[in-house]
Scaffold this active site. Structure first.
Site, PDB file in Angstrom:
ATOM      1  N   LYS A   1      -2.063  -8.906  23.379  1.00 51.84           N
ATOM      2  CA  LYS A   1      -2.645  -8.901  24.723  1.00 51.84           C
ATOM      3  C   LYS A   1      -1.578  -8.631  25.772  1.00 51.84           C
ATOM      4  CE  LYS A   1      -6.792 -11.811  24.617  1.00 51.84           C
ATOM      5  NZ  LYS A   1      -7.364 -13.076  25.134  1.00 51.84           N
TER       6      LYS A   1
ATOM      7  N   GLU B   1      -9.409 -16.783  24.744  1.00 51.23           N
ATOM      8  CA  GLU B   1      -8.786 -17.165  26.010  1.00 51.23           C
ATOM      9  C   GLU B   1      -9.111 -16.064  27.029  1.00 51.23           C
ATOM     10  OE1 GLU B   1      -4.612 -18.779  25.565  1.00 51.23           O
ATOM     11  OE2 GLU B   1      -4.914 -17.962  23.555  1.00 51.23           O
TER      12      GLU B   1
ATOM     13  N   ARG C   1      -5.229 -11.634  10.304  1.00 44.46           N
ATOM     14  CA  ARG C   1      -5.682 -10.895  11.477  1.00 44.46           C
ATOM     15  C   ARG C   1      -5.737  -9.402  11.165  1.00 44.46           C
ATOM     16  NH1 ARG C   1      -1.384 -11.095  16.193  1.00 44.46           N
ATOM     17  NH2 ARG C   1      -2.699  -9.392  16.931  1.00 44.46           N
TER      18      ARG C   1
END
Length: 579
Positions: free
Chosen positions: A290, A54, A280
């Site tokens: 983020k 994104e 992850r």
């Protein structure tokens, strides 16, 4: 050509279309799945992955793991990997982030070739599918507020309840949804939701939102759209449009997989991709959110997204890490199914291993102490030969100047040393790297008692090739000629956070309260050997006995700036040995 629902470009594995598998395949459970699929002839023998960021921030090292996995699996299996931006939220997305992501992927050594796509490429198709869901009675326009939707959703132990708008007719829903697109309603007044199951044990299946009204200009489509699809809706259908065979996500999306499959199964798409989840990357002494990284930048705790203390790919690139070291790190940590935290010492070990082979050695004195060699001729300058890198003899040698006045490190001298201090002290001898043995004869101090100079003598027979070259002393020091030294600013970096797990909120402190106040130390007026004067940003060196350093982009003619990449100590090797 951009892929569309009716024109999907498909490449076979090998010119003859066979399913021969690369013998150098990575070892992980996703590769096992791919190998089984290829053996069974699934997906017509194709492997097609994608990396779907994104564009709402800079990528971090956790994304590097995903990049290496998606592009690496495609390469290993003679397949393809797309770069696709999931640009469905224009309020948080910027062209700056798009450009930085492209740079990061290329820097890591991967190429999407002509396969650069955006979810916004598919907005019209996604809208058409939403209309089809409404016509099939599987979607409806809801007037509940965001807070009401959350309240109606229920909890993990209590089922949700139906929206009072869920029984609108198909005709009314179509009219309202088309009105949403036309901008007839204000933001937040209406959303389009899927009609699935408000009693589902999976909260993601309780009539999720598909579209919301967002009157924000989009960085690619401008003001064309006033409604935007949600990520959970756009992502799987973009995979289907691109004929992705293995949609690889991190574990937090495991609970979203039933929703992923529901969208795939309930629209008229030719291809049915499947989602797989892996753990992850979590790294000690840093954060990977983020939102938190954006806060560090916007609130001024760091000097931008590429601050060398940041775990962003642009930050570690400026810090001096190499793409080879990052790929090695991602290979070493592997691909698992359970979340865990990786010790940052392993990352430092990987960069140390890489730079040990490639970085030229130079002598740099960070905190200079002047030495005058009394018995060395005042006007004489010798050029001594020294190796560039003992690990790679083919890198050759260089000439460095030696003269009567030199600099050594302040820490390499003690007036009253402890018993095991093997560096310079009054009456003691040390060898200067690549040069002579010197002896401290006198200590010069200023009026406040600070040591400002040492007076020494040298043994002219102890130079390489001299009659006493083999004479042994316990200490060897790095040095630079005072009259030839090049001044530089050196920035020393430490962990950005004090605790190993700054995300742990059990102590009630915000993560910004856990920042390390000593994460950056700046040393001015360091003195380096003259060969580095013409160095360009990005060039890496090992400063003897100091660590690995890189020339920072702040460097200007006559004003060198270096970042320390990593110290010389091998913390990870010590951990391995203890284990």
């Amino acid at each position: 050509m951009e892929p569309t629902q009716n024109s999907i470009s498909v490449d076979r594995r090998g010119e003859d279309g066979n399913n021969q598998i690369n013998p150098d395949l990575p070892v992980n459970f996703i590769q096992d799945i791919i190998s089984a699929d290829l053996k069974a002839g699934k997906n017509d023998g194709r492997v097609h992955t994608r990396f779907p960021p994104e564009p709402n921030g800079y990528l971090h090292i956790g994304h590097a793991k995903s990049i290496c996995l998606n592009f690496g699996l495609a390469q290993a299996n003679r397949g393809l990997c797309n770069l696709r931006f999931d640009d469905t939220n224009p309020s948080k997305e910027e062209v700056e982030f798009v450009d930085s992501i492209k740079t990061d992927v290329r820097w890591l050594g991967f190429d999407w070739e002509e396969r650069l796509y955006y979810a916004s490429d598919y907005f019209e198709q996604l809208y058409e599918w939403a209309l089809q869901l409404i016509k099939d009675g599987k979607a409806y326009v809801c007037d509940l507020t965001a807070e009401e939707i959350r309240a109606y959703r229920g909890t993990l132990t209590e089922p949700g309840k139906e929206s009072p708008y869920s029984n609108r007719s198909v005709e009314e829903n179509l009219e309202l949804f088309e009105g949403m697109r036309a901008g007839e309603f204000p933001e937040g007044s209406r959303v389009l939701r899927a009609r699935i199951d408000m009693a589902s044990p999976n909260l993601n299946m309780r009539d999720p939102v598909l579209y919301r009204i967002l009157k924000e200009p989009h960085h690619r489509t401008g003001d064309k759209w006033l409604i935007y699809p949600m990520y959970d809706y756009a992502h799987p259908l973009s995979d289907a449009i691109e004929a992705i065979t293995h949609s690889i996500c991190t574990l937090e999306f495991a609970d979203h997989r039933p929703l992923y499959d529901w969208f795939i199964d309930n629209v008229n798409t030719e291809f049915k991709p499947h989602q797989y989840e892996f753990a992850r990357l979590n790294l000690s002494y840093t954060v990977m959110s983020k939102r938190k990284l954006r806060a560090l930048v916007e609130q001024g705790y760091v000097k931008g997204w590429d601050d060398p203390r940041m775990p962003t790919i642009s930050g570690i690139r400026r810090r001096g890490y190499t793409p080879e070291a990052i790929r090695d790190f991602c290979d070493r940590i592997g691909v698992g199914k359970q979340d865990s935290t990786v010790d940052i010492a392993l990352l430092e070990y990987c960069i140390r291993e890489d730079l040990n082979r490639r970085a030229s050695r130079v002598m740099a004195v960070l905190k200079p102490l002047k030495i005058v060699i009394d018995n060395y001729p005042e006007d004489q300058v010798e050029w001594l030969e020294i190796e560039n890198n003992p690990e790679t003899p083919e890198s050759g040698t260089r000439q460095i100047p030696f003269a009567r006045e030199i600099y050594i490190e302040q820490d390499d001298f003690m007036e009253d040393p402890p018993r095991k201090f093997f560096r310079l002290a009054p009456g003691r001898e040390v060898r200067l790297k690549g040069a002579y043995i010197i002896k401290c004869e006198e200590v010069i101090k200023n009026e406040t008692g600070e040591i400002i100079e040492l007076r020494c003598t040298y043994d002219p027979d102890t130079k390489s090739g001299g009659p006493a070259a083999g004479r042994k002393v316990k200490g060897t020091l790095h040095w630079v000629s005072a009259s030839h030294a090049v001044p530089a600013e050196v920035r020393l970096y430490d962990h950005l956070f004090v605790p190993e797990n700054p995300d742990n909120d059990e102590d009630g402190r915000d993560f910004t309260q856990k920042l390390n106040p000593n994460s950056l130390s700046v040393i001015s007026n360091c003195m380096l050997e003259p060969g580095v004067e013409a160095s360009l940003p990005g060039e890496r060196f090992q400063f003897l006995r100091q660590g690995y350093f890189v020339v920072d982009p702040d460097t200007r003619p006559g004003a060198l700036v270096f970042n320390r990449i990593v110290a010389l100590r091998d913390t990870w090797a010590k951990i391995q040995k203890k284990g």
